[in-house]
Design an enzyme around this catalytic site. Structure first.
Site, PDB file in Angstrom:
ATOM      1  CG  LEU A 100      73.273  61.875  52.439  1.00 31.61           C
ATOM      2  CD1 LEU A 100      72.648  63.094  51.741  1.00 31.61           C
ATOM      3  CD2 LEU A 100      74.067  61.053  51.431  1.00 31.61           C
TER       4      LEU A 100
ATOM      5  CD  GLN B  72      92.053  58.498  46.170  1.00 34.76           C
ATOM      6  OE1 GLN B  72      91.536  58.554  45.055  1.00 34.76           O
ATOM      7  NE2 GLN B  72      93.075  57.714  46.448  1.00 34.76           N
TER       8      GLN B  72
ATOM      9  CG  HIS C 222      77.679  60.890  51.369  1.00 33.82           C
ATOM     10  ND1 HIS C 222      77.543  60.445  52.659  1.00 33.82           N
ATOM     11  CD2 HIS C 222      77.804  59.775  50.601  1.00 33.82           C
ATOM     12  CE1 HIS C 222      77.568  59.117  52.675  1.00 33.82           C
ATOM     13  NE2 HIS C 222      77.731  58.692  51.437  1.00 33.82           N
TER      14      HIS C 222
HETATM   15  P1  AMP Z   1      78.547  55.487  49.991  1.00 36.73           P
HETATM   16  O1  AMP Z   1      77.246  56.158  50.336  1.00 36.73           O
HETATM   17  O2  AMP Z   1      79.331  55.068  51.198  1.00 36.73           O
HETATM   18  O3  AMP Z   1      78.390  54.404  48.959  1.00 36.73           O
HETATM   19  O4  AMP Z   1      79.452  56.600  49.318  1.00 36.73           O
HETATM   20  C1  AMP Z   1      78.978  57.356  48.243  1.00 36.73           C
HETATM   21  C2  AMP Z   1      80.135  58.137  47.667  1.00 36.73           C
HETATM   22  O5  AMP Z   1      80.689  58.985  48.658  1.00 36.73           O
HETATM   23  C3  AMP Z   1      81.271  57.235  47.164  1.00 36.73           C
HETATM   24  O6  AMP Z   1      81.792  57.769  45.948  1.00 36.73           O
HETATM   25  C4  AMP Z   1      82.278  57.340  48.265  1.00 36.73           C
HETATM   26  O7  AMP Z   1      83.617  57.141  47.830  1.00 36.73           O
HETATM   27  C5  AMP Z   1      82.084  58.768  48.725  1.00 36.73           C
HETATM   28  N1  AMP Z   1      82.566  58.951  50.089  1.00 36.73           N
HETATM   29  C6  AMP Z   1      82.267  58.172  51.172  1.00 36.73           C
HETATM   30  N2  AMP Z   1      82.957  58.605  52.263  1.00 36.73           N
HETATM   31  C7  AMP Z   1      83.701  59.652  51.844  1.00 36.73           C
HETATM   32  C8  AMP Z   1      84.636  60.522  52.500  1.00 36.73           C
HETATM   33  N3  AMP Z   1      84.931  60.414  53.794  1.00 36.73           N
HETATM   34  N4  AMP Z   1      85.212  61.507  51.768  1.00 36.73           N
HETATM   35  C9  AMP Z   1      84.924  61.643  50.455  1.00 36.73           C
HETATM   36  N5  AMP Z   1      84.055  60.853  49.786  1.00 36.73           N
HETATM   37  C10 AMP Z   1      83.457  59.876  50.471  1.00 36.73           C
END
Ligand code: AMP
Length: 290
Positions: A33, A151, A37
């Site tokens: 995280l 996004q 996140h």
């Molecule tokens: P992940 O753990 O990478 O699968 O991401 C989980 C959620 O967090 C997904 O909806 C991603 O789009 C979101 N997320 C990942 N990086 C960012 C970021 N820098 N800003 C906003 N949301 C993010």
């Protein structure tokens, strides 16, 4: 905060919450995280009675040869962050709980998944079939009122919205802005792979999108894309794609109308695959993703 390991525990919890008439927010994650996140967890905490964070590195969205086995993991740290962000339940199933022997179903969104990250020269459409199948399973298991996504993964957001609408999931899909490092690099669990030199060069990804935005205002879309790609080249980065599309349909954008344009990029920096995007609004020439 409670950690649930088994789908059946999640179902029991959901039945209990339904009886209490509580609103439930789900934040799906693959862990490791960061503040991106956290922004989703915060929004869920503010808007819902009960916050569920899922923590699952979904094997079916990785292609052979991608980084499934090395994907950064630190469950202890993730649980501590989740707890301090006010998460009530972490749903952290094992792969064989999600995909038991005999599992044979795929949820696939057509068209939207065949461009950008879904094209054969990128991660391929199988990537999104993995994403939509796991998200459909999470939406069924948790049955949230709201589910929060970033996004940062703009195409994923469009695909999930389409799936939720097409399959009549009654969860509201909430998309929140990209959270960035001070120098503009979009936060990502994969940033942990970057050497200091690659980390420095990776800042060109966001600069290239800003460059695209500013040239678009003066000289139109073709010149803007060219300028953005040039900025990447100057940093020694060759993108997998650097394209302008309309965010709802992912059709190629011509930039002539009043509709917002999504400029999306994927690039490997020293072997680490990073993605980012910017939303440009031609009418006001104001970016909504800041
Ligand atoms: P992940 O753990 O990478 O699968 O991401 C989980 C959620 O967090 C997904 O909806 C991603 O789009 C979101 N997320 C990942 N990086 C960012 C970021 N820098 N800003 C906003 N949301 C993010």
């Amino acid at each position: 905060m409670k950690v649930l390991r088994d789908p059946s525990e999640m179902h029991t919890l959901r039945d209990a919450l339904r009886g209490q008439d509580k609103t439930v927010g789900l934040v799906p994650t693959m862990g490791y995280l960061h503040e991106g996140h956290n922004s989703l967890l915060k929004a869920a905490r503010e808007e819902c009675d009960v916050v569920v964070m899922s923590l699952f590195v979904n094997p079916t969205q990785f292609r052979p040869g991608e980084d499934l086995s090395t994907y950064p993991r630190d469950e202890e740290r993730d649980l501590a962050i989740a707890e301090s962000s006010g998460v009530d339940y972490v749903y952290a199933p094992q792969p064989d709980g999600i995909y038991p022997a005999g599992f044979a179903t795929k949820v696939e969104v057509e068209g939207l998944t065949e461009v950008l990250c879904g094209s054969e020269t990128s991660r391929g459409p199988g990537h999104f079939a993995g994403v939509t199948t796991i998200v459909a399973k999470l939406l069924n298991a948790v049955d949230p009122d709201y589910a929060y996504f970033g996004q940062k993964d703009a195409q994923q957001a469009t695909v999930i919205r389409r799936m939720a609408e097409d399959l009549e999931f009654r969860t509201e899909i909430v998309i929140l802005p990209t959270v960035r490092e001070r120098d503009g690099l979009a936060m990502s669990s994969r940033n942990a792979y970057l050497s200091p030199e690659a980390r420095e060069r990776a800042t060109a990804i966001w600069s290239s999108l800003l460059e695209t935005e500013s040239v678009f205002a003066e000289d139109g879309l073709d010149a803007a894309l060219e300028a953005g790609r040039r900025r990447l080249e100057q940093a020694g980065i060759t993108p997998e794609y650097f394209e302008a599309r309309y965010p709802g349909t992912l059709d190629p954008a011509d930039g002539n109308g009043p509709d917002p344009i999504l400029v999306a990029v994927a690039a490997k920096v020293d072997g680490t695959r990073l993605i980012d995007n910017i939303l440009i609004e031609p009418k006001s020439l104001k970016r909504s993703d800041r």
